[in-house]
Every structure is written in C-alpha cells, then in structure tokens.
Design a protein around this motif. Structure first.
Motif, short mmCIF file in Angstrom:
data_model
loop_
_atom_site.label_atom_id
_atom_site.label_comp_id
_atom_site.label_asym_id
_atom_site.label_seq_id
_atom_site.Cartn_x
_atom_site.Cartn_y
_atom_site.Cartn_z
N UNK A 167 0.84 -1.20 0.00
CA UNK A 167 0.00 0.00 0.00
C UNK A 167 0.87 1.25 0.00
N UNK A 168 1.92 1.24 0.82
CA UNK A 168 2.83 2.39 0.87
C UNK A 168 3.50 2.66 -0.46
N UNK A 169 4.00 1.61 -1.10
CA UNK A 169 4.65 1.76 -2.41
C UNK A 169 3.67 2.28 -3.45
N UNK A 170 2.50 1.70 -3.47
CA UNK A 170 1.48 2.10 -4.47
C UNK A 170 1.01 3.53 -4.21
N UNK A 171 0.80 3.86 -2.96
CA UNK A 171 0.34 5.20 -2.60
C UNK A 171 1.39 6.25 -2.97
N UNK A 172 2.63 5.95 -2.71
CA UNK A 172 3.73 6.86 -3.04
C UNK A 172 3.74 7.19 -4.53
N UNK A 173 3.35 6.22 -5.35
CA UNK A 173 3.32 6.43 -6.80
C UNK A 173 2.00 7.00 -7.29
N UNK A 174 1.06 7.22 -6.38
CA UNK A 174 -0.21 7.84 -6.75
C UNK A 174 -1.29 6.89 -7.22
N UNK A 175 -1.14 5.61 -6.93
CA UNK A 175 -2.11 4.61 -7.39
C UNK A 175 -3.40 4.68 -6.59
N UNK A 176 -4.49 4.31 -7.24
CA UNK A 176 -5.79 4.16 -6.58
C UNK A 176 -6.14 2.69 -6.42
N UNK A 177 -5.53 1.85 -7.25
CA UNK A 177 -5.76 0.40 -7.22
C UNK A 177 -4.42 -0.32 -7.25
N UNK A 178 -4.36 -1.45 -6.57
CA UNK A 178 -3.22 -2.36 -6.65
C UNK A 178 -3.71 -3.64 -7.31
N UNK A 179 -2.97 -4.10 -8.32
CA UNK A 179 -3.29 -5.36 -8.99
C UNK A 179 -2.23 -6.37 -8.56
N UNK A 180 -2.68 -7.37 -7.84
CA UNK A 180 -1.78 -8.36 -7.25
C UNK A 180 -2.03 -9.73 -7.88
N UNK A 181 -1.06 -10.26 -8.63
CA UNK A 181 -1.23 -11.59 -9.21
C UNK A 181 -1.42 -12.64 -8.12
#
Length: 120
Positions: free
Chosen positions: A32-46
């Motif tokens: 969540x921290x990594x994705x948030x830092x990059x401005x993501x609203x969704x994380x897609x996790x295989x």
C-alpha cells in the motif's frame, strides 16, 4: 518489477507475478505504501503472490489484508485463476462473489476484465 499504469484515467499499480509473497498485514502495508507513493488508486496483485492461507477464510488473512486496503482507501485486485481455491470452499466462493459486487476488492481473471470494470 511493479509498474504504475493508467487505465481509463485510473492510476493502477501492477505488481509482477514474481516477488515477495503477501502473507499478511505487514506485506500488505508495504505494498500500500509503495502504491500510494506512486499515486495509485488500485493495486493489482497476481494470485501467485498470495500465500495459500489467504484463500482459507478461517485464517482471517484475506479479511485482514482487505481491511488494510479499505483503511487506506485503495482498491485491491487479485488477478488470476483462483478456481482451485474456490472449488473446495463455498465460503470463499461467497466471499469472492460479494467482493466483486463492491468497489474495494475484486477477484478478476485478467487485465481485460479490469479494463471493463474501470470504464467510466
């Protein structure tokens, strides 16, 4: 390698299939921290990145991880074939069906399905 991609004006953090397994809340918070830092609203996790106990609802791992994403107002997509898990668990099938009705946690088979869901 994870990448940020925009799908229908929605910033999506795409995780690689290879990498650290997401086994619990600590790994979820890092993600969540990594994705948030990059401005993501969704994380897609295989699906390959999730430990098998994620799919055993009695462990509460899926619920705990999903709750972290809710708390941080970020969507989570579990991407891939989970049929081997749902085939043996009515509770998991119900959880997947209910999750897919919402706007926080989706279980999708491929990126085309995600593109469809993110259409305005």
């Amino acid at each position: 390698m994870s990448t940020l991609r925009t799908i229908h004006d929605v910033p999506v953090f795409l995780c690689a299939a290879e990498g650290e397994a997401i086994c619990g809340e600590r790994e979820a918070l890092d993600l969540i921290g990594n994705a948030s830092y990059q401005g993501a609203q969704w994380v897609v996790l295989p699906v390959e990145r999730l430990a098998d106990h994620f799919f055993q609802l009695s462990t509460r791992v899926a619920g705990d991880i999903a709750q972290k994403f809710v708390n941080y107002r970020m969507g989570l997509v579990v991407l891939g074939d989970i049929s081997r898990h749902t085939a043996s668990s009515t509770a998991l099938r119900d959880f997947v069906r209910e999750s897919n009705r919402g706007r926080q946690l989706w279980f999708l088979t491929d990126l085309d399905e995600l593109r469809e869901r993110l259409k305005p």
